[in-house]
Structure formats: C-alpha cells, structure tokens
Scaffold this motif. Structure first.
Motif, PDB file in Angstrom:
ATOM      1  N   VAL A   3       0.846  -1.188   0.000  1.00  0.00           N
ATOM      2  CA  VAL A   3       0.000   0.000   0.000  1.00  0.00           C
ATOM      3  C   VAL A   3       0.885   1.242   0.000  1.00  0.00           C
ATOM      4  CG1 VAL A   3      -1.772   1.244   1.289  1.00  0.00           C
ATOM      5  CG2 VAL A   3      -1.763  -1.251   1.285  1.00  0.00           C
ATOM      6  N   HIS A   4       0.515   2.241  -0.822  1.00  0.00           N
ATOM      7  CA  HIS A   4       1.279   3.492  -0.859  1.00  0.00           C
ATOM      8  C   HIS A   4       0.912   4.348   0.351  1.00  0.00           C
ATOM      9  CE1 HIS A   4       3.438   6.881  -2.507  1.00  0.00           C
ATOM     10  NE2 HIS A   4       2.397   7.628  -2.200  1.00  0.00           N
ATOM     11  N   LEU A   5       1.904   4.868   1.058  1.00  0.00           N
ATOM     12  CA  LEU A   5       1.695   5.764   2.196  1.00  0.00           C
ATOM     13  C   LEU A   5       1.741   7.197   1.686  1.00  0.00           C
ATOM     14  CD1 LEU A   5       1.352   6.097   5.257  1.00  0.00           C
ATOM     15  CD2 LEU A   5       3.849   6.110   5.424  1.00  0.00           C
ATOM     16  N   TRP A   6       0.605   7.853   1.638  1.00  0.00           N
ATOM     17  CA  TRP A   6       0.506   9.203   1.090  1.00  0.00           C
ATOM     18  C   TRP A   6       1.036  10.255   2.061  1.00  0.00           C
ATOM     19  CZ3 TRP A   6      -1.015  10.200  -3.862  1.00  0.00           C
ATOM     20  CH2 TRP A   6      -1.633   9.166  -4.556  1.00  0.00           C
ATOM     21  N   SER A   7       0.836  10.056   3.360  1.00  0.00           N
ATOM     22  CA  SER A   7       1.183  11.084   4.338  1.00  0.00           C
ATOM     23  C   SER A   7       1.520  10.439   5.669  1.00  0.00           C
ATOM     24  CB  SER A   7      -0.001  12.043   4.506  1.00  0.00           C
ATOM     25  OG  SER A   7       0.230  12.972   5.530  1.00  0.00           O
ATOM     26  N   GLU A   8       2.346  11.126   6.445  1.00  0.00           N
ATOM     27  CA  GLU A   8       2.694  10.653   7.781  1.00  0.00           C
ATOM     28  C   GLU A   8       1.969  11.444   8.864  1.00  0.00           C
ATOM     29  OE1 GLU A   8       6.905  10.371   8.317  1.00  0.00           O
ATOM     30  OE2 GLU A   8       7.160   9.174   6.505  1.00  0.00           O
ATOM     31  N   TYR A   9       1.056  12.332   8.471  1.00  0.00           N
ATOM     32  CA  TYR A   9       0.290  13.127   9.422  1.00  0.00           C
ATOM     33  C   TYR A   9      -0.930  12.335   9.888  1.00  0.00           C
ATOM     34  CZ  TYR A   9       3.147  16.810   7.361  1.00  0.00           C
ATOM     35  OH  TYR A   9       4.191  17.554   6.899  1.00  0.00           O
ATOM     36  N   ASP A  10      -1.576  12.819  10.928  1.00  0.00           N
ATOM     37  CA  ASP A  10      -2.777  12.169  11.453  1.00  0.00           C
ATOM     38  C   ASP A  10      -4.036  12.668  10.741  1.00  0.00           C
ATOM     39  OD1 ASP A  10      -1.442  10.586  13.299  1.00  0.00           O
ATOM     40  OD2 ASP A  10      -1.505  12.139  14.842  1.00  0.00           O
ATOM     41  N   ASP A  11      -3.933  12.937   9.462  1.00  0.00           N
ATOM     42  CA  ASP A  11      -5.056  13.410   8.671  1.00  0.00           C
ATOM     43  C   ASP A  11      -5.840  12.227   8.109  1.00  0.00           C
ATOM     44  OD1 ASP A  11      -4.090  16.027   9.035  1.00  0.00           O
ATOM     45  OD2 ASP A  11      -2.822  15.871   7.260  1.00  0.00           O
ATOM     46  N   ILE A  12      -7.038  12.507   7.658  1.00  0.00           N
ATOM     47  CA  ILE A  12      -7.844  11.492   6.986  1.00  0.00           C
ATOM     48  C   ILE A  12      -7.588  11.624   5.492  1.00  0.00           C
ATOM     49  CG2 ILE A  12     -10.180  10.698   6.482  1.00  0.00           C
ATOM     50  CD1 ILE A  12     -10.954  11.944   9.239  1.00  0.00           C
ATOM     51  N   ILE A  13      -7.146  10.534   4.864  1.00  0.00           N
ATOM     52  CA  ILE A  13      -6.885  10.521   3.428  1.00  0.00           C
ATOM     53  C   ILE A  13      -7.630   9.357   2.812  1.00  0.00           C
ATOM     54  CG2 ILE A  13      -5.143  10.187   1.638  1.00  0.00           C
ATOM     55  CD1 ILE A  13      -3.189  11.696   3.353  1.00  0.00           C
ATOM     56  N   ARG A  14      -8.336   9.642   1.730  1.00  0.00           N
ATOM     57  CA  ARG A  14      -9.034   8.611   0.960  1.00  0.00           C
ATOM     58  C   ARG A  14      -8.676   8.804  -0.502  1.00  0.00           C
ATOM     59  NH1 ARG A  14      -9.373   6.799   5.284  1.00  0.00           N
ATOM     60  NH2 ARG A  14     -11.228   6.493   6.529  1.00  0.00           N
ATOM     61  N   THR A  15      -8.495   7.696  -1.215  1.00  0.00           N
ATOM     62  CA  THR A  15      -8.206   7.785  -2.645  1.00  0.00           C
ATOM     63  C   THR A  15      -8.745   6.562  -3.363  1.00  0.00           C
ATOM     64  OG1 THR A  15      -6.496   8.151  -4.320  1.00  0.00           O
ATOM     65  CG2 THR A  15      -5.902   6.753  -2.444  1.00  0.00           C
ATOM     66  N   HIS A  23      -8.407  15.472   4.703  1.00  0.00           N
ATOM     67  CA  HIS A  23      -9.044  16.302   5.725  1.00  0.00           C
ATOM     68  C   HIS A  23      -8.083  16.413   6.897  1.00  0.00           C
ATOM     69  CE1 HIS A  23     -12.061  18.064   8.341  1.00  0.00           C
ATOM     70  NE2 HIS A  23     -11.577  17.251   9.273  1.00  0.00           N
ATOM     71  N   THR A  24      -7.868  17.641   7.364  1.00  0.00           N
ATOM     72  CA  THR A  24      -6.986  17.850   8.504  1.00  0.00           C
ATOM     73  C   THR A  24      -7.731  18.585   9.610  1.00  0.00           C
ATOM     74  OG1 THR A  24      -4.912  18.813   9.264  1.00  0.00           O
ATOM     75  CG2 THR A  24      -6.023  19.985   7.511  1.00  0.00           C
ATOM     76  N   ALA A  25      -7.542  18.136  10.832  1.00  0.00           N
ATOM     77  CA  ALA A  25      -8.142  18.810  11.985  1.00  0.00           C
ATOM     78  C   ALA A  25      -7.287  19.989  12.422  1.00  0.00           C
ATOM     79  CB  ALA A  25      -8.319  17.828  13.141  1.00  0.00           C
ATOM     80  N   GLU A  26      -5.958  19.840  12.306  1.00  0.00           N
ATOM     81  CA  GLU A  26      -5.031  20.841  12.828  1.00  0.00           C
ATOM     82  C   GLU A  26      -4.669  21.929  11.823  1.00  0.00           C
ATOM     83  OE1 GLU A  26      -1.607  18.904  14.373  1.00  0.00           O
ATOM     84  OE2 GLU A  26      -2.781  17.613  15.678  1.00  0.00           O
TER      85      GLU A  26
END
Length: 71
Positions: A3-15, A23-26
C-alpha cells in the motif's frame, strides 16, 4: 502490504487512484508523498507544487481538499 503511504500526518486521506481527499483537523503545511510518475492538481486543474516526489499544500484547521491524481 503493498500500500502506498501518502502522508505521515494524522489526517484522513481517501483515494481511489484518480481522486485524493485529505481532511486535517489541525491545519498547516502538508507534504503528500507521490507515487512514481504521479502529480496532484486541484479541482480547478491547477498543479500542486511538487519537489523530490512530494506535493506541498497549506491547509486551514478543519479543511477538506479534493485533488486529482494525474498520471
């Protein structure tokens, strides 16, 4: 898992491979790791700045962005 890791942040990512929703809370600067040969553009067709295989975007707290994945 292959699986490709798009981001290391705690954001919600869908593709689905054609669109990417983040979507980011911060908020703040987000670096999105791009698969080889791919770029991202916003819904108006404007390419996101990319460097060394990462697209960079600035997001507000609570913001959701829809991006196109371009081969």
């Amino acid at each position: 898992a292959g699986v490709h890791l798009w981001s290391e942040y705690d954001d919600i990512i869908r593709t689905d491979g054609r669109m990417l929703i983040i979507h980011t809370a911060e908020g703040g600067e987000r670096r999105i790791a791009l698969p080889d040969g791919k770029t991202l553009e916003d819904r108006d067709g404007n390419p996101l700045p990319a460097h060394n295989g990462e697209a960079v975007l600035s997001m507000d707290p609570g913001e959701t962005r829809w991006l196109r994945v371009i081969p």
